[in-house]
Design a protein around this motif. Structure first.
Motif, mmCIF file in Angstrom:
data_model
loop_
_atom_site.group_PDB
_atom_site.id
_atom_site.type_symbol
_atom_site.label_atom_id
_atom_site.label_comp_id
_atom_site.label_asym_id
_atom_site.label_seq_id
_atom_site.Cartn_x
_atom_site.Cartn_y
_atom_site.Cartn_z
ATOM 1 N N ASP A 85 0.809 -1.221 0.000
ATOM 2 C CA ASP A 85 0.000 0.000 0.000
ATOM 3 C C ASP A 85 0.842 1.270 0.000
ATOM 4 O OD1 ASP A 85 -2.360 -1.449 0.011
ATOM 5 O OD2 ASP A 85 -2.405 -1.564 2.199
ATOM 6 N N THR A 86 2.152 1.127 -0.009
ATOM 7 C CA THR A 86 3.044 2.288 -0.004
ATOM 8 C C THR A 86 2.941 3.008 -1.341
ATOM 9 O OG1 THR A 86 4.563 1.126 1.474
ATOM 10 C CG2 THR A 86 5.446 3.019 0.255
ATOM 11 N N PRO A 87 2.725 4.320 -1.317
ATOM 12 C CA PRO A 87 2.658 5.057 -2.582
ATOM 13 C C PRO A 87 3.995 4.959 -3.330
ATOM 14 C CG PRO A 87 1.877 6.409 -0.754
ATOM 15 C CD PRO A 87 2.486 5.174 -0.159
ATOM 16 N N LEU A 88 3.910 4.592 -4.585
ATOM 17 C CA LEU A 88 5.104 4.466 -5.420
ATOM 18 C C LEU A 88 5.090 5.530 -6.505
ATOM 19 C CD1 LEU A 88 5.145 0.594 -5.935
ATOM 20 C CD2 LEU A 88 6.439 1.925 -4.258
ATOM 21 N N ASP A 89 6.252 5.824 -7.018
ATOM 22 C CA ASP A 89 6.356 6.746 -8.143
ATOM 23 C C ASP A 89 5.701 6.107 -9.362
ATOM 24 O OD1 ASP A 89 7.805 8.121 -6.282
ATOM 25 O OD2 ASP A 89 9.731 7.960 -7.315
ATOM 26 N N PRO A 90 5.302 6.916 -10.355
ATOM 27 C CA PRO A 90 4.606 6.367 -11.532
ATOM 28 C C PRO A 90 5.385 5.285 -12.291
ATOM 29 C CG PRO A 90 4.431 8.751 -11.490
ATOM 30 C CD PRO A 90 5.385 8.368 -10.390
ATOM 31 N N ASP A 91 6.713 5.332 -12.242
ATOM 32 C CA ASP A 91 7.503 4.345 -12.990
ATOM 33 C C ASP A 91 7.900 3.145 -12.132
ATOM 34 O OD1 ASP A 91 9.213 5.780 -11.398
ATOM 35 O OD2 ASP A 91 10.816 5.877 -12.875
ATOM 36 N N MET A 92 7.288 3.003 -10.950
ATOM 37 C CA MET A 92 7.573 1.875 -10.079
ATOM 38 C C MET A 92 6.385 0.926 -10.041
ATOM 39 S SD MET A 92 9.268 3.583 -6.720
ATOM 40 C CE MET A 92 10.613 4.744 -6.817
ATOM 41 N N ARG A 93 6.692 -0.344 -9.875
ATOM 42 C CA ARG A 93 5.658 -1.372 -9.769
ATOM 43 C C ARG A 93 5.975 -2.235 -8.569
ATOM 44 N NH1 ARG A 93 3.125 -5.489 -13.320
ATOM 45 N NH2 ARG A 93 1.805 -6.560 -11.824
ATOM 46 N N PHE A 94 4.978 -2.582 -7.764
ATOM 47 C CA PHE A 94 5.171 -3.463 -6.617
ATOM 48 C C PHE A 94 4.828 -4.893 -7.018
ATOM 49 C CE2 PHE A 94 3.764 -5.811 -2.901
ATOM 50 C CZ PHE A 94 4.813 -5.581 -2.031
ATOM 51 N N LEU A 95 5.651 -5.839 -6.584
ATOM 52 C CA LEU A 95 5.403 -7.252 -6.819
ATOM 53 C C LEU A 95 5.558 -7.987 -5.494
ATOM 54 C CD1 LEU A 95 4.937 -9.656 -8.743
ATOM 55 C CD2 LEU A 95 7.415 -9.714 -9.109
ATOM 56 N N ALA A 96 4.513 -8.708 -5.104
ATOM 57 C CA ALA A 96 4.544 -9.447 -3.839
ATOM 58 C C ALA A 96 5.323 -10.748 -3.993
ATOM 59 C CB ALA A 96 3.118 -9.746 -3.384
ATOM 60 N N LYS A 97 6.105 -11.077 -2.968
ATOM 61 C CA LYS A 97 6.759 -12.385 -2.882
ATOM 62 C C LYS A 97 5.818 -13.304 -2.130
ATOM 63 C CE LYS A 97 11.618 -10.978 -2.398
ATOM 64 N NZ LYS A 97 12.734 -10.968 -1.431
ATOM 65 N N PRO A 98 5.801 -14.574 -2.424
ATOM 66 C CA PRO A 98 6.578 -15.207 -3.495
ATOM 67 C C PRO A 98 5.901 -14.991 -4.843
ATOM 68 C CG PRO A 98 5.280 -16.864 -2.358
ATOM 69 C CD PRO A 98 5.026 -15.556 -1.650
ATOM 70 N N TYR A 99 6.702 -14.951 -5.853
ATOM 71 C CA TYR A 99 6.196 -14.801 -7.219
ATOM 72 C C TYR A 99 6.676 -15.997 -8.028
ATOM 73 C CZ TYR A 99 10.834 -12.706 -7.254
ATOM 74 O OH TYR A 99 12.170 -12.473 -7.055
ATOM 75 N N GLY A 100 5.883 -16.359 -9.001
ATOM 76 C CA GLY A 100 6.240 -17.473 -9.866
ATOM 77 C C GLY A 100 6.937 -16.984 -11.124
ATOM 78 N N ARG A 101 7.419 -17.932 -11.901
ATOM 79 C CA ARG A 101 8.145 -17.631 -13.140
ATOM 80 C C ARG A 101 7.305 -16.777 -14.081
ATOM 81 N NH1 ARG A 101 8.408 -19.379 -18.237
ATOM 82 N NH2 ARG A 101 10.431 -19.416 -19.290
ATOM 83 N N LYS A 102 6.065 -17.188 -14.306
ATOM 84 C CA LYS A 102 5.203 -16.486 -15.256
ATOM 85 C C LYS A 102 4.976 -15.026 -14.823
ATOM 86 C CE LYS A 102 0.713 -16.861 -17.512
ATOM 87 N NZ LYS A 102 -0.497 -17.653 -17.659
ATOM 88 N N THR A 103 4.701 -14.814 -13.554
ATOM 89 C CA THR A 103 4.478 -13.456 -13.045
ATOM 90 C C THR A 103 5.753 -12.638 -13.138
ATOM 91 O OG1 THR A 103 2.763 -14.251 -11.550
ATOM 92 C CG2 THR A 103 3.745 -12.113 -11.043
ATOM 93 N N LEU A 104 6.871 -13.223 -12.739
ATOM 94 C CA LEU A 104 8.159 -12.535 -12.816
ATOM 95 C C LEU A 104 8.439 -12.063 -14.235
ATOM 96 C CD1 LEU A 104 11.016 -11.739 -11.776
ATOM 97 C CD2 LEU A 104 11.704 -14.102 -12.307
ATOM 98 N N LEU A 105 8.321 -12.967 -15.195
ATOM 99 C CA LEU A 105 8.624 -12.616 -16.585
ATOM 100 C C LEU A 105 7.646 -11.584 -17.128
ATOM 101 C CD1 LEU A 105 9.659 -16.089 -18.027
ATOM 102 C CD2 LEU A 105 11.117 -14.249 -17.138
ATOM 103 N N SER A 106 6.397 -11.670 -16.732
ATOM 104 C CA SER A 106 5.400 -10.694 -17.170
ATOM 105 C C SER A 106 5.722 -9.294 -16.643
ATOM 106 C CB SER A 106 4.016 -11.134 -16.701
ATOM 107 O OG SER A 106 3.060 -10.150 -16.995
ATOM 108 N N VAL A 107 6.053 -9.214 -15.366
ATOM 109 C CA VAL A 107 6.358 -7.920 -14.753
ATOM 110 C C VAL A 107 7.627 -7.313 -15.352
ATOM 111 C CG1 VAL A 107 7.092 -6.839 -12.576
ATOM 112 C CG2 VAL A 107 5.105 -8.338 -12.628
ATOM 113 N N VAL A 108 8.641 -8.127 -15.573
ATOM 114 C CA VAL A 108 9.890 -7.616 -16.153
ATOM 115 C C VAL A 108 9.670 -7.191 -17.606
ATOM 116 C CG1 VAL A 108 12.252 -8.229 -16.826
ATOM 117 C CG2 VAL A 108 11.389 -8.821 -14.541
ATOM 118 N N ALA A 109 8.905 -7.951 -18.369
ATOM 119 C CA ALA A 109 8.602 -7.561 -19.752
ATOM 120 C C ALA A 109 7.843 -6.238 -19.785
ATOM 121 C CB ALA A 109 7.794 -8.654 -20.452
#
Length: 118
Positions: A85-109
């Motif tokens: 819930d922490t406010p992030l800058d517009p170019d930041m994205r939060f990803l919760a751990k644990p994350y799977g391969r598919k989610t990781l690759l999607s977020v990085v892409a």
């Protein structure tokens, strides 16, 4: 660049990204990340844990990198969902751990796409 103080998480995340064709630059903390960013201004994505155990947290690190001229998209991750819930800058994205391969690759892409749009 992956900024992570947990060696196991760093290794697994690095392997998943390398297997997908990404070049990975590991940094095991804030100081290594700042040095790496200075030496490699071509970093497209900074993937950082929030809890780094030394000095700055990952969100603060991302802001320092931006202030120093980085154009990288920032992905901040944490297993502590209190950060979600922490406010992030517009170019930041939060990803919760644990994350799977598919989610990781999607977020990085998606982060790479944001960098390409600049």
């Amino acid at each position: 660049m992956i900024v992570e103080d947990d060696t196991t998480v760093m290794e697994v995340t690095s392997l998943l990204l390398e297997d997908a064709g990404y070049e990975v630059l590991p940094a095991q903390g804030v100081e290594q990340a700042l040095r790496a960013a200075e030496e490699r201004p071509d970093i497209d994505v900074v993937f950082t844990d929030v809890n780094l155990r030394e000095g700055l947290n990952g969100i603060e690190l991302a802001r320092v990198l931006k202030a120093r001229g980085s154009h990288a998209a920032m992905v901040v991750v944490s297993g502590d969902l209190g950060w979600s819930d922490t406010p992030l800058d517009p170019d930041m994205r939060f990803l919760a751990k644990p994350y799977g391969r598919k989610t990781l690759l999607s977020v990085v892409a998606e982060a790479c796409d944001r960098t390409d749009d600049r």
